[in-house]
Design an enzyme around this catalytic site. Structure first.
Site, PDB file in Angstrom:
ATOM      1  N   TYR A  19      -3.641  -5.279 -16.084  1.00  0.00           N
ATOM      2  CA  TYR A  19      -4.267  -4.378 -17.054  1.00  0.00           C
ATOM      3  C   TYR A  19      -3.391  -3.135 -17.256  1.00  0.00           C
ATOM      4  O   TYR A  19      -3.145  -2.715 -18.394  1.00  0.00           O
ATOM      5  CB  TYR A  19      -5.657  -3.953 -16.566  1.00  0.00           C
ATOM      6  CG  TYR A  19      -6.288  -2.887 -17.430  1.00  0.00           C
ATOM      7  CD1 TYR A  19      -7.042  -3.230 -18.551  1.00  0.00           C
ATOM      8  CD2 TYR A  19      -6.104  -1.535 -17.145  1.00  0.00           C
ATOM      9  CE1 TYR A  19      -7.605  -2.251 -19.360  1.00  0.00           C
ATOM     10  CE2 TYR A  19      -6.650  -0.547 -17.954  1.00  0.00           C
ATOM     11  CZ  TYR A  19      -7.404  -0.910 -19.056  1.00  0.00           C
ATOM     12  OH  TYR A  19      -7.939   0.062 -19.851  1.00  0.00           O
ATOM     13  N   HIS A  58      -8.703   6.206  -1.152  1.00  0.00           N
ATOM     14  CA  HIS A  58      -8.315   4.794  -1.163  1.00  0.00           C
ATOM     15  C   HIS A  58      -6.843   4.619  -0.799  1.00  0.00           C
ATOM     16  O   HIS A  58      -6.488   3.831   0.076  1.00  0.00           O
ATOM     17  CB  HIS A  58      -8.606   4.196  -2.541  1.00  0.00           C
ATOM     18  CG  HIS A  58      -8.127   2.791  -2.700  1.00  0.00           C
ATOM     19  ND1 HIS A  58      -6.995   2.463  -3.419  1.00  0.00           N
ATOM     20  CD2 HIS A  58      -8.613   1.616  -2.231  1.00  0.00           C
ATOM     21  CE1 HIS A  58      -6.810   1.147  -3.381  1.00  0.00           C
ATOM     22  NE2 HIS A  58      -7.774   0.614  -2.672  1.00  0.00           N
ATOM     23  N   LYS A 118     -11.709  -3.504 -19.200  1.00  0.00           N
ATOM     24  CA  LYS A 118     -11.433  -2.561 -18.104  1.00  0.00           C
ATOM     25  C   LYS A 118     -12.625  -2.402 -17.159  1.00  0.00           C
ATOM     26  O   LYS A 118     -12.477  -2.424 -15.931  1.00  0.00           O
ATOM     27  CB  LYS A 118     -11.034  -1.201 -18.674  1.00  0.00           C
ATOM     28  CG  LYS A 118     -10.717  -0.182 -17.581  1.00  0.00           C
ATOM     29  CD  LYS A 118     -10.348   1.166 -18.165  1.00  0.00           C
ATOM     30  CE  LYS A 118     -10.051   2.157 -17.044  1.00  0.00           C
ATOM     31  NZ  LYS A 118      -9.713   3.501 -17.577  1.00  0.00           N
ATOM     32  N   HIS A 147      -9.618   8.031  -5.552  1.00  0.00           N
ATOM     33  CA  HIS A 147      -8.222   7.604  -5.667  1.00  0.00           C
ATOM     34  C   HIS A 147      -7.423   7.990  -4.424  1.00  0.00           C
ATOM     35  O   HIS A 147      -6.725   7.155  -3.832  1.00  0.00           O
ATOM     36  CB  HIS A 147      -7.600   8.236  -6.913  1.00  0.00           C
ATOM     37  CG  HIS A 147      -6.154   7.909  -7.092  1.00  0.00           C
ATOM     38  ND1 HIS A 147      -5.722   6.777  -7.750  1.00  0.00           N
ATOM     39  CD2 HIS A 147      -5.028   8.561  -6.684  1.00  0.00           C
ATOM     40  CE1 HIS A 147      -4.400   6.739  -7.736  1.00  0.00           C
ATOM     41  NE2 HIS A 147      -3.960   7.810  -7.106  1.00  0.00           N
ATOM     42  N   ARG A 188       3.005  12.763 -14.944  1.00  0.00           N
ATOM     43  CA  ARG A 188       2.503  12.706 -16.323  1.00  0.00           C
ATOM     44  C   ARG A 188       1.418  13.762 -16.578  1.00  0.00           C
ATOM     45  O   ARG A 188       0.842  13.805 -17.647  1.00  0.00           O
ATOM     46  CB  ARG A 188       1.960  11.312 -16.604  1.00  0.00           C
ATOM     47  CG  ARG A 188       3.034  10.216 -16.535  1.00  0.00           C
ATOM     48  CD  ARG A 188       2.416   8.844 -16.484  1.00  0.00           C
ATOM     49  NE  ARG A 188       1.707   8.517 -17.712  1.00  0.00           N
ATOM     50  CZ  ARG A 188       0.609   7.769 -17.767  1.00  0.00           C
ATOM     51  NH1 ARG A 188       0.069   7.283 -16.660  1.00  0.00           N
ATOM     52  NH2 ARG A 188       0.038   7.512 -18.921  1.00  0.00           N
ATOM     53  N   LYS A 243       0.825  -1.209   0.000  1.00  0.00           N
ATOM     54  CA  LYS A 243       0.000   0.000   0.000  1.00  0.00           C
ATOM     55  C   LYS A 243       0.862   1.263   0.000  1.00  0.00           C
ATOM     56  O   LYS A 243       0.433   2.311  -0.497  1.00  0.00           O
ATOM     57  CB  LYS A 243      -0.973   0.000   1.188  1.00  0.00           C
ATOM     58  CG  LYS A 243      -1.907  -1.201   1.214  1.00  0.00           C
ATOM     59  CD  LYS A 243      -2.619  -1.372  -0.119  1.00  0.00           C
ATOM     60  CE  LYS A 243      -3.301  -2.702  -0.272  1.00  0.00           C
ATOM     61  NZ  LYS A 243      -3.812  -2.939  -1.639  1.00  0.00           N
ATOM     62  N   THR A 300     -13.867  -2.925 -12.427  1.00  0.00           N
ATOM     63  CA  THR A 300     -14.679  -2.175 -11.466  1.00  0.00           C
ATOM     64  C   THR A 300     -15.799  -3.047 -10.918  1.00  0.00           C
ATOM     65  O   THR A 300     -16.105  -3.004  -9.715  1.00  0.00           O
ATOM     66  CB  THR A 300     -15.264  -0.909 -12.117  1.00  0.00           C
ATOM     67  OG1 THR A 300     -14.202  -0.147 -12.701  1.00  0.00           O
ATOM     68  CG2 THR A 300     -15.977  -0.058 -11.086  1.00  0.00           C
ATOM     69  N   GLN A 338     -14.328  -5.347  -8.410  1.00  0.00           N
ATOM     70  CA  GLN A 338     -14.064  -4.607  -7.176  1.00  0.00           C
ATOM     71  C   GLN A 338     -15.333  -4.400  -6.366  1.00  0.00           C
ATOM     72  O   GLN A 338     -15.337  -4.542  -5.135  1.00  0.00           O
ATOM     73  CB  GLN A 338     -13.398  -3.266  -7.504  1.00  0.00           C
ATOM     74  CG  GLN A 338     -11.951  -3.404  -7.961  1.00  0.00           C
ATOM     75  CD  GLN A 338     -11.379  -2.088  -8.475  1.00  0.00           C
ATOM     76  OE1 GLN A 338     -12.039  -1.360  -9.207  1.00  0.00           O
ATOM     77  NE2 GLN A 338     -10.151  -1.794  -8.094  1.00  0.00           N
TER      78      GLN A 338
END
Length: 295
Positions: free
Chosen positions: A213, A176, A230, A173, A163, A150, A234, A237
């Site tokens: 992926y 989490h 993709k 994001h 990027r 983690k 989700t 999850q």
């Protein structure tokens, strides 16, 4: 006139004394609260797992908290620093990083599964075995690697910033990544085994697919036509979090003796991800389908 001036000075002096006394009282309350919290923490250490006490990052919560604060500071100031700079490509860095994370999660998931089967774990309710049984030590070590993974996952965010993919820095994001690292320090410190195992194992298997992926995606446009799956990540999850909520509620109803407050925390935490990932799925896929039909 002199009497009035004297009285005003006296009142100011009394007000100053009252302010100083009030400030001192607040400072004293704060110090007492900190001392009480530290005493409670020391008390909890009496039933922490002694096997992990000297493992890296396990001696104190301070390094973990400091790393989370550094992470959040990077999220806050990183995009500002990159604003006037060209984005980094990082193509092969991403390929090797994601491949490494795929293999690390595969190791954790398989190690936990093999050891749990060897120990005949009850997937619904399993107390932590704090003994030096070789399989239990392996479970504790695998969970430590899960916790450490983690920390490595912070790189996901750093790569977005480098990027200039700032649209990826969503609440989901950041929430989490910042919470999982801290919560699993607690998990490894007190319950490196038992009913803490199934969630970590399932999540690691899911991360195998996820980082696989990302590995393929980082290779380049040539592989893109083969990455149609993709959205199913989700869905997987969401199934994972729904299963965690169901298992947690079942354990509470049937009075599983695995640390009770953690069971409640697991249910609440997993449910928060159902809401957030569900919202992400609707916004990313369902709305797009509707828009395509309308076109």
């Amino acid at each position: 006139m002199i009497k009035i001036i004297y009285e005003e000075k006296k009142i100011r002096k009394l007000n100053k004394m009252e302010y100083t006394s009030s400030k001192y009282h607040i400072d004293e309350m704060l110090i007492n609260w900190i001392l009480k919290m530290y005493q409670n923490y020391e008390w909890t250490l009496t039933f922490s797992d002694k096997r992990v006490a000297d493992w890296p990052l396990m001696q104190s919560p301070i390094p973990t908290v400091a790393l989370i604060l550094i992470y959040l500071s990077t999220v806050r100031y990183g995009p500002q620093i990159m604003k006037s700079r060209q984005p980094f490509q990082l193509r092969w860095v991403l390929v090797f990083y994601n491949l490494f994370m795929t293999l690390l999660n595969l190791y954790i998931a398989v190690e936990l599964l093999v050891c749990a089967l060897q120990r005949n774990y009850n997937w619904s309710c399993q107390l932590v075995d704090h003994s030096d049984n070789p399989y239990e030590i392996r479970i504790a070590k695998a969970l430590w690697w899960y916790y450490f993974s983690k920390l490595l996952e912070f790189c996901d965010t750093f790569f977005f910033i480098l990027r200039k993919k700032n649209n990826q820095l969503t609440f989901l994001h950041i929430y989490h990544h910042s919470t999982m690292f801290g919560l699993w320090w607690i998990g490894v410190k007190w319950v490196p085994g038992g009913s803490a195992l199934p969630g970590a194992m399932a999540n690691s298997f899911v991360h195998v697919l996820m980082y696989l992926y990302y590995t393929l995606s980082a290779i380049g446009p040539a592989i893109q036509p083969y990455l149609w799956w993709k959205k199913y990540l989700t869905i997987i999850q969401l199934i994972q979090f729904a299963s965690a909520v169901a298992m947690g509620i079942k354990a509470i109803i049937y009075d599983c003796q695995f640390t009770r407050w953690m069971q409640y925390a697991l249910v609440a935490y997993s449910f928060s991800f159902i809401v957030l990932f569900g919202n992400f799925y609707v916004n990313s896929y369902s709305k797009k389908k509707i828009q395509k039909k309308e076109e």
